[in-house]
Write a protein that holds these residues in place. Structure first.
Motif, PDB file in Angstrom:
ATOM      1  N   ARG A  76       0.805  -1.218   0.000  1.00  0.00           N
ATOM      2  CA  ARG A  76       0.000   0.000   0.000  1.00  0.00           C
ATOM      3  C   ARG A  76       0.839   1.268   0.000  1.00  0.00           C
ATOM      4  O   ARG A  76       0.431   2.294  -0.517  1.00  0.00           O
ATOM      5  CB  ARG A  76      -0.943   0.004   1.201  1.00  0.00           C
ATOM      6  N   SER A  77       2.006   1.219   0.617  1.00  0.00           N
ATOM      7  CA  SER A  77       2.801   2.438   0.755  1.00  0.00           C
ATOM      8  C   SER A  77       4.171   2.349   0.096  1.00  0.00           C
ATOM      9  O   SER A  77       4.992   3.248   0.262  1.00  0.00           O
ATOM     10  CB  SER A  77       2.979   2.776   2.246  1.00  0.00           C
ATOM     11  N   GLY A  78       4.420   1.265  -0.635  1.00  0.00           N
ATOM     12  CA  GLY A  78       5.736   1.073  -1.202  1.00  0.00           C
ATOM     13  C   GLY A  78       5.785   1.293  -2.700  1.00  0.00           C
ATOM     14  O   GLY A  78       4.767   1.383  -3.379  1.00  0.00           O
ATOM     15  N   ILE A  79       7.006   1.393  -3.219  1.00  0.00           N
ATOM     16  CA  ILE A  79       7.248   1.481  -4.655  1.00  0.00           C
ATOM     17  C   ILE A  79       7.447   0.068  -5.179  1.00  0.00           C
ATOM     18  O   ILE A  79       8.284  -0.677  -4.655  1.00  0.00           O
ATOM     19  CB  ILE A  79       8.484   2.346  -4.932  1.00  0.00           C
ATOM     20  N   PRO A  80       6.711  -0.332  -6.200  1.00  0.00           N
ATOM     21  CA  PRO A  80       6.837  -1.716  -6.685  1.00  0.00           C
ATOM     22  C   PRO A  80       8.143  -1.947  -7.427  1.00  0.00           C
ATOM     23  O   PRO A  80       8.684  -1.052  -8.079  1.00  0.00           O
ATOM     24  CB  PRO A  80       5.633  -1.857  -7.620  1.00  0.00           C
ATOM     25  N   VAL A  81       8.664  -3.161  -7.294  1.00  0.00           N
ATOM     26  CA  VAL A  81       9.806  -3.618  -8.083  1.00  0.00           C
ATOM     27  C   VAL A  81       9.392  -4.913  -8.769  1.00  0.00           C
ATOM     28  O   VAL A  81       8.433  -5.572  -8.341  1.00  0.00           O
ATOM     29  CB  VAL A  81      11.056  -3.849  -7.201  1.00  0.00           C
ATOM     30  N   PRO A  82      10.059  -5.310  -9.831  1.00  0.00           N
ATOM     31  CA  PRO A  82       9.689  -6.551 -10.508  1.00  0.00           C
ATOM     32  C   PRO A  82       9.784  -7.754  -9.573  1.00  0.00           C
ATOM     33  O   PRO A  82      10.682  -7.828  -8.733  1.00  0.00           O
ATOM     34  CB  PRO A  82      10.717  -6.653 -11.643  1.00  0.00           C
ATOM     35  N   THR A  83       8.854  -8.678  -9.717  1.00  0.00           N
ATOM     36  CA  THR A  83       8.917  -9.887  -8.897  1.00  0.00           C
ATOM     37  C   THR A  83      10.086 -10.773  -9.298  1.00  0.00           C
ATOM     38  O   THR A  83      10.590 -11.545  -8.490  1.00  0.00           O
ATOM     39  CB  THR A  83       7.610 -10.681  -9.016  1.00  0.00           C
ATOM     40  N   ASP A  84      10.505 -10.683 -10.549  1.00  0.00           N
ATOM     41  CA  ASP A  84      11.730 -11.339 -11.005  1.00  0.00           C
ATOM     42  C   ASP A  84      12.345 -10.446 -12.080  1.00  0.00           C
ATOM     43  O   ASP A  84      11.753  -9.455 -12.497  1.00  0.00           O
ATOM     44  CB  ASP A  84      11.467 -12.754 -11.529  1.00  0.00           C
ATOM     45  N   GLY A  85      13.543 -10.771 -12.495  1.00  0.00           N
ATOM     46  CA  GLY A  85      14.211  -9.907 -13.460  1.00  0.00           C
ATOM     47  C   GLY A  85      14.933  -8.767 -12.774  1.00  0.00           C
ATOM     48  O   GLY A  85      14.891  -8.612 -11.549  1.00  0.00           O
ATOM     49  N   PRO A  86      15.609  -7.931 -13.568  1.00  0.00           N
ATOM     50  CA  PRO A  86      16.463  -6.882 -12.996  1.00  0.00           C
ATOM     51  C   PRO A  86      15.671  -5.741 -12.356  1.00  0.00           C
ATOM     52  O   PRO A  86      14.560  -5.418 -12.762  1.00  0.00           O
ATOM     53  CB  PRO A  86      17.250  -6.380 -14.214  1.00  0.00           C
ATOM     54  N   VAL A  87      16.280  -5.154 -11.344  1.00  0.00           N
ATOM     55  CA  VAL A  87      15.757  -3.949 -10.706  1.00  0.00           C
ATOM     56  C   VAL A  87      16.594  -2.772 -11.198  1.00  0.00           C
ATOM     57  O   VAL A  87      17.824  -2.838 -11.217  1.00  0.00           O
ATOM     58  CB  VAL A  87      15.843  -4.049  -9.169  1.00  0.00           C
ATOM     59  N   ASP A  88      15.939  -1.689 -11.603  1.00  0.00           N
ATOM     60  CA  ASP A  88      16.653  -0.518 -12.116  1.00  0.00           C
ATOM     61  C   ASP A  88      17.067   0.380 -10.947  1.00  0.00           C
ATOM     62  O   ASP A  88      16.355   1.310 -10.564  1.00  0.00           O
ATOM     63  CB  ASP A  88      15.773   0.245 -13.096  1.00  0.00           C
ATOM     64  N   TRP A  89      18.254   0.095 -10.423  1.00  0.00           N
ATOM     65  CA  TRP A  89      18.724   0.832  -9.257  1.00  0.00           C
ATOM     66  C   TRP A  89      19.181   2.243  -9.594  1.00  0.00           C
ATOM     67  O   TRP A  89      19.389   3.067  -8.695  1.00  0.00           O
ATOM     68  CB  TRP A  89      19.862   0.066  -8.591  1.00  0.00           C
ATOM     69  N   THR A  90      19.338   2.554 -10.910  1.00  0.00           N
ATOM     70  CA  THR A  90      19.735   3.917 -11.284  1.00  0.00           C
ATOM     71  C   THR A  90      18.657   4.933 -10.919  1.00  0.00           C
ATOM     72  O   THR A  90      18.939   6.143 -10.874  1.00  0.00           O
ATOM     73  CB  THR A  90      20.013   4.018 -12.792  1.00  0.00           C
ATOM     74  N   GLN A  91      17.440   4.462 -10.614  1.00  0.00           N
ATOM     75  CA  GLN A  91      16.370   5.391 -10.226  1.00  0.00           C
ATOM     76  C   GLN A  91      16.698   6.129  -8.941  1.00  0.00           C
ATOM     77  O   GLN A  91      16.159   7.214  -8.683  1.00  0.00           O
ATOM     78  CB  GLN A  91      15.051   4.621 -10.075  1.00  0.00           C
ATOM     79  N   LEU A  92      17.595   5.565  -8.145  1.00  0.00           N
ATOM     80  CA  LEU A  92      18.000   6.252  -6.916  1.00  0.00           C
ATOM     81  C   LEU A  92      18.745   7.552  -7.218  1.00  0.00           C
ATOM     82  O   LEU A  92      18.834   8.436  -6.353  1.00  0.00           O
ATOM     83  CB  LEU A  92      18.862   5.330  -6.051  1.00  0.00           C
ATOM     84  N   ASP A  93      19.284   7.678  -8.461  1.00  0.00           N
ATOM     85  CA  ASP A  93      19.949   8.928  -8.844  1.00  0.00           C
ATOM     86  C   ASP A  93      18.973  10.102  -8.804  1.00  0.00           C
ATOM     87  O   ASP A  93      19.383  11.259  -8.622  1.00  0.00           O
ATOM     88  CB  ASP A  93      20.534   8.805 -10.253  1.00  0.00           C
ATOM     89  N   LYS A  94      17.689   9.819  -8.983  1.00  0.00           N
ATOM     90  CA  LYS A  94      16.676  10.873  -8.990  1.00  0.00           C
ATOM     91  C   LYS A  94      16.286  11.312  -7.583  1.00  0.00           C
ATOM     92  O   LYS A  94      15.527  12.280  -7.424  1.00  0.00           O
ATOM     93  CB  LYS A  94      15.423  10.392  -9.728  1.00  0.00           C
ATOM     94  N   LEU A  95      16.791  10.589  -6.586  1.00  0.00           N
ATOM     95  CA  LEU A  95      16.427  10.867  -5.194  1.00  0.00           C
ATOM     96  C   LEU A  95      17.702  11.141  -4.390  1.00  0.00           C
ATOM     97  O   LEU A  95      18.135  10.330  -3.571  1.00  0.00           O
ATOM     98  CB  LEU A  95      15.668   9.670  -4.606  1.00  0.00           C
ATOM     99  N   PRO A  96      18.314  12.270  -4.615  1.00  0.00           N
ATOM    100  CA  PRO A  96      19.621  12.545  -3.998  1.00  0.00           C
ATOM    101  C   PRO A  96      19.596  12.650  -2.479  1.00  0.00           C
ATOM    102  O   PRO A  96      20.651  12.560  -1.844  1.00  0.00           O
ATOM    103  CB  PRO A  96      20.032  13.882  -4.632  1.00  0.00           C
ATOM    104  N   TYR A  97      18.409  12.838  -1.904  1.00  0.00           N
ATOM    105  CA  TYR A  97      18.321  12.957  -0.448  1.00  0.00           C
ATOM    106  C   TYR A  97      17.966  11.633   0.231  1.00  0.00           C
ATOM    107  O   TYR A  97      17.857  11.581   1.449  1.00  0.00           O
ATOM    108  CB  TYR A  97      17.308  14.037  -0.070  1.00  0.00           C
ATOM    109  N   CYS A  98      17.809  10.601  -0.564  1.00  0.00           N
ATOM    110  CA  CYS A  98      17.465   9.293   0.012  1.00  0.00           C
ATOM    111  C   CYS A  98      18.657   8.719   0.759  1.00  0.00           C
ATOM    112  O   CYS A  98      19.756   8.598   0.208  1.00  0.00           O
ATOM    113  CB  CYS A  98      17.031   8.331  -1.100  1.00  0.00           C
TER     114      CYS A  98
END
Length: 366
Positions: free
Chosen positions: A31-53
């Motif tokens: 309900r409160s999370g960002i979905p990731v694929p159940t299998d296959g690669p995860v695009d970790w480059t998306q963290l570049d868009k969240l510099p304060y994370c």
């Protein structure tokens, strides 16, 4: 700086819009999370868009999360259902929470200062710098026998959350123990072998929580002891401890001291401690729980309409708590969270799916 600015991220399971200033990312979906694929690669480059994370919530297999932690300088991690071998030495983690029933080996970074480890297998191999001397350690043991991982036995500050019974003999291997918090989660809370704490000559702070079945006379002489706190205890126990340390250099503090009569009537009731706010308030909440528990247990396990029957009971429980709040106005934020945990326990006992139960609990007035 960002105001209401948002960014769109897609870790591989569809785009989600989040605030640009996001500091904590839940990658477990729901309900409160960002979905990731159940299998296959995860695009970790998306963290570049969240510099304060600076913190992540992750679940399941590794799937590249360790490299992402290292690359993006993440300092906080909660990892649910961690298993196998995990090497975090390349990361800059400062805080770590692991649910670890399937964990075989864990290697920790030198930067780590606090760790919460839930349900670690007794055979887990932990490799920590200086055997964990710099780590404040919290160990949570559910239905398994507590055991201190050998690789963490130089930890000086330790919290233990255990079930119904705990033996202080379990702590023998903690050679550098200075501060200890033992919390018993299931009533009546049996604490045994506290005379074994005598091996911890550096122990200066001791907190014992919800040990209603404990003989304080077994507490040994601890030359370094300066603070002793009882939270959730019998009045007779509190009186004995205060008398023993009166006029010494040990500061004794007590909260939640219960009468024998109150304990006899409510020791198994999760709302027992609400008596600290008001006895009539606590009595009303305890009655609501007892009523709901009996109704849940009365539902036949093989009833074809078990789910709607459970819904009637659980919504009735919420209505009863609404009435308690309307009369006493004492269900504050902490009590509301506690009530939610109690409700979730009843729902699980009734076999209700978690998300379904959450929806029912949300339909409340308190």
């Amino acid at each position: 700086m960002f105001g209401n600015e948002t960014v769109e991220v897609d870790f591989g399971a569809g785009p989600v819009t989040v605030p640009a200033w996001t500091t904590w990312v839940n990658l477990t979906g729901g309900r409160s999370g960002i979905p990731v694929p159940t299998d296959g690669p995860v695009d970790w480059t998306q963290l570049d868009k969240l510099p304060y994370c600076h913190s992540l919530l992750w679940s399941g297999a590794e799937r590249g999360v360790v490299a992402a932690l290292s690359k993006h300088g993440i300092t906080g991690l909660e990892w649910r259902d961690a298993s196998g071998e995990i090497d975090l030495t390349s990361t800059a983690l400062d805080g770590l929470r692991l649910t670890a029933r399937g964990l075989r080996r864990l290697r920790l970074p030198a930067s780590l200062t606090s760790m919460f480890l839930q349900d670690p297998p007794p055979t887990v191999d932990v490799d920590a710098p200086e055997s964990g001397r710099r780590i404040e350690l919290l160990l949570f043991f559910g239905d398994q026998e507590p055991a201190i991982p050998a690789g963490l036995r130089s930890a000086g500050k330790v919290w233990l959350k255990v079930g119904r019974k705990f033996s202080a003999r379990t702590l023998h291997g903690l050679a550098a123990l200075e501060s200890l918090d033992i919390e018993l989660l299931d009533p009546p809370g049996t604490l045994t072998d506290t005379e074994e704490l005598g091996v911890h000559q550096k122990l200066h702070t001791l907190l014992i929580e919800n040990a209603y079945d404990w003989d304080p006379a077994t507490l040994p002489e601890l030359p370094a002891l300066r603070e002793l706190e009882l939270n959730g205890t019998r009045r007779t126990t509190a009186a004995a401890v205060r008398a023993r340390f009166k006029g010494t250099g040990v500061e004794v503090s007590v909260s939640g001291a219960r009468s024998e009569r109150w304990l006899a009537a409510n020791i198994d009731n999760p709302f027992m401690d609400w008596v600290d706010d008001s006895k009539p308030f606590a009595i009303a909440a305890c009655k609501a729980y007892t009523k709901a528990l009996k109704a849940v247990d009365a539902i036949p396990a093989d009833a074809p309409d078990r789910l709607p029957l459970a819904e009637t009971v659980l919504r009735g429980f919420v209505a009863d708590l609404d009435a308690v709040q309307e009369k006493y106005h004492l269900i504050d934020t902490l009590n509301r969270e506690h009530a939610g945990e109690v409700f979730a326990g009843l729902a699980a006992r009734a076999g209700v799916p978690e998300e379904t139960a959450e929806g029912w609990f949300d339909d409340r007035n308190f």
